[in-house]
Design a protein around this motif. Structure first.
Motif, PDB file in Angstrom:
ATOM      1  N   ARG A   5       0.851  -1.189   0.000  1.00 48.72           N
ATOM      2  CA  ARG A   5       0.000   0.000   0.000  1.00 48.72           C
ATOM      3  C   ARG A   5       0.878   1.227   0.000  1.00 48.72           C
ATOM      4  O   ARG A   5       1.877   1.256   0.722  1.00 48.72           O
ATOM      5  CB  ARG A   5      -0.817   0.051   1.291  1.00 48.72           C
ATOM      6  CG  ARG A   5      -1.950  -0.896   1.309  1.00 48.72           C
ATOM      7  CD  ARG A   5      -3.117  -0.331   0.516  1.00 48.72           C
ATOM      8  NE  ARG A   5      -4.214  -1.267   0.610  1.00 48.72           N
ATOM      9  CZ  ARG A   5      -5.488  -0.933   0.442  1.00 48.72           C
ATOM     10  NH1 ARG A   5      -5.820   0.307   0.155  1.00 48.72           N
ATOM     11  NH2 ARG A   5      -6.419  -1.840   0.543  1.00 48.72           N
ATOM     12  N   ARG A  64      -5.628   0.903  -3.594  1.00 53.02           N
ATOM     13  CA  ARG A  64      -5.899   2.313  -3.324  1.00 53.02           C
ATOM     14  C   ARG A  64      -4.918   2.869  -2.298  1.00 53.02           C
ATOM     15  O   ARG A  64      -4.766   2.318  -1.212  1.00 53.02           O
ATOM     16  CB  ARG A  64      -7.318   2.462  -2.765  1.00 53.02           C
ATOM     17  CG  ARG A  64      -8.364   2.293  -3.848  1.00 53.02           C
ATOM     18  CD  ARG A  64      -9.585   3.139  -3.587  1.00 53.02           C
ATOM     19  NE  ARG A  64     -10.231   2.801  -2.318  1.00 53.02           N
ATOM     20  CZ  ARG A  64     -11.231   3.512  -1.801  1.00 53.02           C
ATOM     21  NH1 ARG A  64     -11.662   4.598  -2.415  1.00 53.02           N
ATOM     22  NH2 ARG A  64     -11.787   3.132  -0.675  1.00 53.02           N
ATOM     23  N   ILE A  66      -3.468   5.267   0.684  1.00 58.58           N
ATOM     24  CA  ILE A  66      -4.086   5.857   1.867  1.00 58.58           C
ATOM     25  C   ILE A  66      -3.455   7.220   2.111  1.00 58.58           C
ATOM     26  O   ILE A  66      -2.230   7.349   2.118  1.00 58.58           O
ATOM     27  CB  ILE A  66      -3.896   4.935   3.080  1.00 58.58           C
ATOM     28  CG1 ILE A  66      -4.655   3.630   2.826  1.00 58.58           C
ATOM     29  CG2 ILE A  66      -4.386   5.601   4.359  1.00 58.58           C
ATOM     30  CD1 ILE A  66      -4.364   2.550   3.819  1.00 58.58           C
ATOM     31  N   PHE A  68      -3.355  10.588   4.572  1.00 64.35           N
ATOM     32  CA  PHE A  68      -3.694  11.312   5.793  1.00 64.35           C
ATOM     33  C   PHE A  68      -3.529  12.798   5.518  1.00 64.35           C
ATOM     34  O   PHE A  68      -2.434  13.233   5.151  1.00 64.35           O
ATOM     35  CB  PHE A  68      -2.785  10.899   6.952  1.00 64.35           C
ATOM     36  CG  PHE A  68      -2.946   9.465   7.354  1.00 64.35           C
ATOM     37  CD1 PHE A  68      -3.945   9.097   8.241  1.00 64.35           C
ATOM     38  CD2 PHE A  68      -2.115   8.481   6.843  1.00 64.35           C
ATOM     39  CE1 PHE A  68      -4.120   7.770   8.611  1.00 64.35           C
ATOM     40  CE2 PHE A  68      -2.273   7.151   7.208  1.00 64.35           C
ATOM     41  CZ  PHE A  68      -3.276   6.798   8.095  1.00 64.35           C
ATOM     42  N   VAL A  86      -8.024   6.535  -0.535  1.00 64.80           N
ATOM     43  CA  VAL A  86      -8.732   6.676   0.735  1.00 64.80           C
ATOM     44  C   VAL A  86      -8.164   7.895   1.445  1.00 64.80           C
ATOM     45  O   VAL A  86      -6.987   7.911   1.788  1.00 64.80           O
ATOM     46  CB  VAL A  86      -8.487   5.463   1.652  1.00 64.80           C
ATOM     47  CG1 VAL A  86      -9.398   5.530   2.863  1.00 64.80           C
ATOM     48  CG2 VAL A  86      -8.657   4.174   0.887  1.00 64.80           C
ATOM     49  N   LEU A  88      -8.128  10.144   4.707  1.00 68.41           N
ATOM     50  CA  LEU A  88      -8.534  10.338   6.094  1.00 68.41           C
ATOM     51  C   LEU A  88      -8.203  11.788   6.442  1.00 68.41           C
ATOM     52  O   LEU A  88      -7.031  12.152   6.573  1.00 68.41           O
ATOM     53  CB  LEU A  88      -7.823   9.353   7.013  1.00 68.41           C
ATOM     54  CG  LEU A  88      -8.119   7.874   6.688  1.00 68.41           C
ATOM     55  CD1 LEU A  88      -7.369   6.938   7.628  1.00 68.41           C
ATOM     56  CD2 LEU A  88      -9.607   7.590   6.746  1.00 68.41           C
ATOM     57  N   ASP A  89      -9.240  12.582   6.526  1.00 71.07           N
ATOM     58  CA  ASP A  89      -9.040  14.022   6.662  1.00 71.07           C
ATOM     59  C   ASP A  89      -9.253  14.452   8.101  1.00 71.07           C
ATOM     60  O   ASP A  89     -10.350  14.430   8.634  1.00 71.07           O
ATOM     61  CB  ASP A  89     -10.020  14.748   5.744  1.00 71.07           C
ATOM     62  CG  ASP A  89      -9.744  16.239   5.721  1.00 71.07           C
ATOM     63  OD1 ASP A  89      -9.579  16.840   6.807  1.00 71.07           O
ATOM     64  OD2 ASP A  89      -9.683  16.808   4.618  1.00 71.07           O
TER      65      ASP A  89
ATOM     66  N   PHE B  94     -10.786   6.743  13.405  1.00 70.22           N
ATOM     67  CA  PHE B  94     -10.045   6.369  12.201  1.00 70.22           C
ATOM     68  C   PHE B  94      -9.720   4.882  12.076  1.00 70.22           C
ATOM     69  O   PHE B  94      -9.459   4.389  10.984  1.00 70.22           O
ATOM     70  CB  PHE B  94      -8.747   7.181  12.114  1.00 70.22           C
ATOM     71  CG  PHE B  94      -8.983   8.637  11.820  1.00 70.22           C
ATOM     72  CD1 PHE B  94      -9.551   9.024  10.614  1.00 70.22           C
ATOM     73  CD2 PHE B  94      -8.647   9.613  12.740  1.00 70.22           C
ATOM     74  CE1 PHE B  94      -9.770  10.363  10.328  1.00 70.22           C
ATOM     75  CE2 PHE B  94      -8.863  10.959  12.462  1.00 70.22           C
ATOM     76  CZ  PHE B  94      -9.429  11.330  11.251  1.00 70.22           C
ATOM     77  N   LEU B  98      -9.932   2.365   8.563  1.00 62.62           N
ATOM     78  CA  LEU B  98      -8.671   1.756   8.126  1.00 62.62           C
ATOM     79  C   LEU B  98      -8.780   0.238   8.106  1.00 62.62           C
ATOM     80  O   LEU B  98      -8.293  -0.412   7.179  1.00 62.62           O
ATOM     81  CB  LEU B  98      -7.530   2.171   9.067  1.00 62.62           C
ATOM     82  CG  LEU B  98      -6.799   3.460   8.700  1.00 62.62           C
ATOM     83  CD1 LEU B  98      -5.749   3.787   9.743  1.00 62.62           C
ATOM     84  CD2 LEU B  98      -6.139   3.332   7.324  1.00 62.62           C
ATOM     85  N   GLU B 101     -10.760  -0.796   5.035  1.00 65.68           N
ATOM     86  CA  GLU B 101     -10.008  -0.552   3.805  1.00 65.68           C
ATOM     87  C   GLU B 101      -8.871  -1.568   3.633  1.00 65.68           C
ATOM     88  O   GLU B 101      -8.623  -2.080   2.554  1.00 65.68           O
ATOM     89  CB  GLU B 101      -9.444   0.870   3.802  1.00 65.68           C
ATOM     90  CG  GLU B 101      -8.558   1.197   2.620  1.00 65.68           C
ATOM     91  CD  GLU B 101      -9.291   1.152   1.278  1.00 65.68           C
ATOM     92  OE1 GLU B 101     -10.504   1.437   1.265  1.00 65.68           O
ATOM     93  OE2 GLU B 101      -8.664   0.807   0.250  1.00 65.68           O
ATOM     94  N   LEU B 102      -8.169  -1.841   4.729  1.00 63.09           N
ATOM     95  CA  LEU B 102      -7.009  -2.719   4.633  1.00 63.09           C
ATOM     96  C   LEU B 102      -7.405  -4.194   4.687  1.00 63.09           C
ATOM     97  O   LEU B 102      -6.594  -5.068   4.389  1.00 63.09           O
ATOM     98  CB  LEU B 102      -6.020  -2.419   5.773  1.00 63.09           C
ATOM     99  CG  LEU B 102      -5.344  -1.039   5.712  1.00 63.09           C
ATOM    100  CD1 LEU B 102      -4.564  -0.767   6.986  1.00 63.09           C
ATOM    101  CD2 LEU B 102      -4.418  -0.960   4.501  1.00 63.09           C
TER     102      LEU B 102
END
Lengths: 273, 273
Positions: A5, A64, A66, A68, A86, A88-89, B94, B98, B101-102
């Motif tokens: 990833r 996809r 990841i 942050f 993906v 993560l905001d 979060f 995660l 997704e993972l």
């Protein structure tokens, strides 16, 4: 293990919050990855370039990526949302709930975190670091009056890095005193430290580890021999018990953990900036 | 300004992630508060004590306290949820996305972040800090070979704190070289640095600010006079232009920002731990 990833930390400022946040989460997964930091992503062009780079990594790994994100600017955040990844905001997630709870709008200004938001607090951190450097290794006994805490222990047990970390992270004035042969023989707290007994915190370490560390500096010396390290740590710990000093064994602790222990034990101020 | 609010950072480990995260968010609001850190909240009893303390603060201020949590243990996290406060839970928020997704479960183990998760990376940070200390102020010219970057500038322009920060945060080997009178006169990169030109990054600072900083160390000296500071910074910047060195003006930058600029400019490794 999972698929490879790609992981990105993206920010319109230094990226430090995104990194801290992302790393903390990633340590919870057995994921083998080398995250890429993208600080100062602060224009539409920079965001577009970042999107391209992220999506290229996704195509390479056929998974996809990841991302942050701690991008604060709302326009840039929206722009980033188009990325095939993906996201993560951090700000999106928490700013909303905070706004409604506090009944006020966030400033949406960038650059206050990890910048000089509070010049007084910032100056304190730098002054504390200069203090740690000048009060290193007992060089400046006369400065103990100013110390928030004085770390005591044998040579190379972790005093200096811990002092500097506490200064940088929390603006704590940390001095350090390396135990001398005479101190170890007498088994008592050195005269010069007695007035400050309440500020002393002691560190020790397993002799095997100490010998290893010392050998990196001066291999094949008496100083680095296991026997000498055993002698010193046994005497030092005897002194700590005798004087009822709080102490930690640093062998398997990081400086962050050592610092957190000391701060809690001695009730030191955590001067956040 | 809003009502007084109490803010807490709670964690079952060092609390550093909760602090970084919470501070970043708080800088977005004009909130006057002194957050309290509660590290090592790692037992049901500790959580209960924390709840009591948080709720007492809420009663005092007659407003709901705000709690930033990075507690990893699921049982403790559930226990904390009963508190009468706004809890912004970093892991709850979060970890779920995660995991899905993972396609793997998180370890839910504590202590990997800010601990010695990766002994090699940790050792590198400590070694880098020792390097920064030993290569400070041009003391160890022979060590430049090992440097990832060499900071150049006049005395007290911010080289040392930046070197130490880069070492601690990213494991970067940063040396520093203070420009001498001779260097300023010649206007050329010192001989000893020429082989490492690609690793040099220069710092400058406004003369008024430099005079202030120097006066704190040696008031009423030529060294701290505005005139001398003007002379040195003008000559130094001339040298940087002449040699086409990348440089930053540190006057209003924090060490985090200076470090991030240098890392980006010189494409240095960000060795996260």
């Amino acid at each position: 293990m999972s698929d490879p990833r790609s992981v990105f930390f993206i920010s319109d400022r230094t990226g430090i919050t995104a990194e801290t946040l992302g790393q903390s989460l990633l340590t919870q997964f057995a994921l083998d990855c080398s995250p890429v930091s993208m600080p100062f992503t602060d224009s539409p062009e920079a965001v577009d370039a970042a999107i391209e780079r992220i999506e290229a990594a996704g195509r390479r790994n056929q998974s996809r990526p990841i991302v942050f994100s701690t991008i604060i600017d709302a326009g840039l955040r929206n722009r980033l949302r188009r990325v095939n990844a993906v996201v993560l905001d951090f700000f999106d997630t928490f700013i909303g709930p905070l706004e409604s709870e506090l009944g006020m709008e966030s400033s949406h200004t960038i650059g206050r975190s990890h910048g000089i938001a509070d010049p007084g607090a910032y100056k304190l951190r730098i002054d504390a670091m200069n203090y740690a450097l000048s009060a290193d290794d007992g060089a400046a006994v006369r400065h103990y009056e100013q110390a928030d805490v004085i770390l005591v222990g044998v040579s190379r047990c972790g005093k200096t890095p811990t002092c500097i970390y506490m200064a940088l992270q929390y603006g704590i004035y940390a001095a350090n005193y390396p135990l001398t042969d005479d101190d170890l023989l007498s088994g008592r707290l050195p005269e010069v430290l007695r007035p400050y007994r309440q500020r002393v915190y002691a560190l020790t370490i397993r002799p095997e580890r100490l010998a290893q560390i010392r050998a990196e500096r001066r291999a094949n010396t008496r100083y680095a021999s296991l026997r000498q390290c055993q002698y010193e740590t046994v005497r030092a710990e005897g002194l700590f018990h005798q004087e009822k000093l709080p102490f930690s064994n640093t062998t398997t602790m990081s400086i962050e953990e050592i610092a957190a222990m000391i701060i809690q034990s001695r009730q030191l101020p955590r001067r956040l900036y």
